[in-house]
Motif scaffolding. Structure first.
Motif, mmCIF file in Angstrom:
data_model
loop_
_atom_site.group_PDB
_atom_site.id
_atom_site.type_symbol
_atom_site.label_atom_id
_atom_site.label_comp_id
_atom_site.label_asym_id
_atom_site.label_seq_id
_atom_site.Cartn_x
_atom_site.Cartn_y
_atom_site.Cartn_z
ATOM 1 N N LEU A 140 -1.274 16.407 88.430
ATOM 2 C CA LEU A 140 -1.420 17.033 87.107
ATOM 3 C C LEU A 140 -1.730 15.990 86.036
ATOM 4 C CD1 LEU A 140 1.396 19.731 87.221
ATOM 5 C CD2 LEU A 140 -1.060 20.006 87.653
ATOM 6 N N GLU A 143 -5.301 15.155 86.448
ATOM 7 C CA GLU A 143 -6.119 16.257 85.928
ATOM 8 C C GLU A 143 -6.228 16.143 84.411
ATOM 9 O OE1 GLU A 143 -5.601 21.006 85.793
ATOM 10 O OE2 GLU A 143 -5.422 20.106 87.789
ATOM 11 N N ALA A 144 -5.107 15.861 83.749
ATOM 12 C CA ALA A 144 -5.094 15.737 82.287
ATOM 13 C C ALA A 144 -5.905 14.533 81.818
ATOM 14 C CB ALA A 144 -3.652 15.621 81.786
#
Length: 181
Positions: A140, A143-144
């Motif tokens: 995550l 992804e950010a």
């Protein structure tokens, strides 16, 4: 030391017993899982346990020679020196907020569009610098940051590192960055 292989997806400790088969290195320890699963566990050489305990004791004694504050201060100084110089190198992207004085001495970066595993391999082969590359079990976050495909190169500083080692890492990043221009 136990090497365990879970036969079910659930890992949860339960009751266990040891059976002796005549060879101290060939013991099995079945563990009944709390939710009905079974885990098979094999023991490694029992003499190895003594070595681990002796190693742990030596490590604790070494750490007790200096204070936690001294350790933290040195790690922080090495990281700050690294970041200050790395920020000036073209094609290098550093991730994170380094203004927080409670930050762990870890620096994640990328060099242009080079895959993080290639950077890691090159640093190890050419400079004997061991870093971690990839997603660091944080998909995550990647992804950010937009680094899912590339990952990141992670430097972790220890009080055992020296200023010379930090300078070597900086030179290595400079060299690789120039190659990518």
């Amino acid at each position: 030391i136990l090497e365990a292989v879970a036969l079910t997806g659930m890992v949860c400790a339960g009751l266990f017993y040891v059976t002796y088969s005549g060879n101290m290195t060939d013991m099995s320890v079945p563990i009944t899982m709390a939710f009905g699963g079974v885990m098979a566990v094999q023991c490694i050489n029992f003499g190895f346990v003594g070595s681990i305990i002796a190693g742990l004791l030596a490590g604790v004694q070494e750490i007790q020679k200096i204070t936690a504050e001294e350790i933290w201060k040195k790690e922080r100084n090495l990281m700050e020196c690294f970041v200050a110089k790395i920020k000036q190198i073209p094609n290098v992207k550093i991730y994170g907020d380094f203004s927080d004085k409670n930050r762990c001495p870890i620096v994640s970066l990328n060099i242009a569009g080079v895959d993080s595993s290639q950077v890691s391999e090159w640093l190890l082969e050419e400079y004997e610098i061991a870093v971690r590359s990839g997603a660091h079990c944080a998909p995550l976050m990647h992804e950010a940051l937009g680094t899912v495909g590339q990952g990141a190169v992670r430097f972790s500083f220890s009080h055992y590192n020296t200023e010379e080692e930090v300078d070597t890492a900086i030179r290595a990043i400079q060299e690789l960055s120039v190659d990518e221009e």
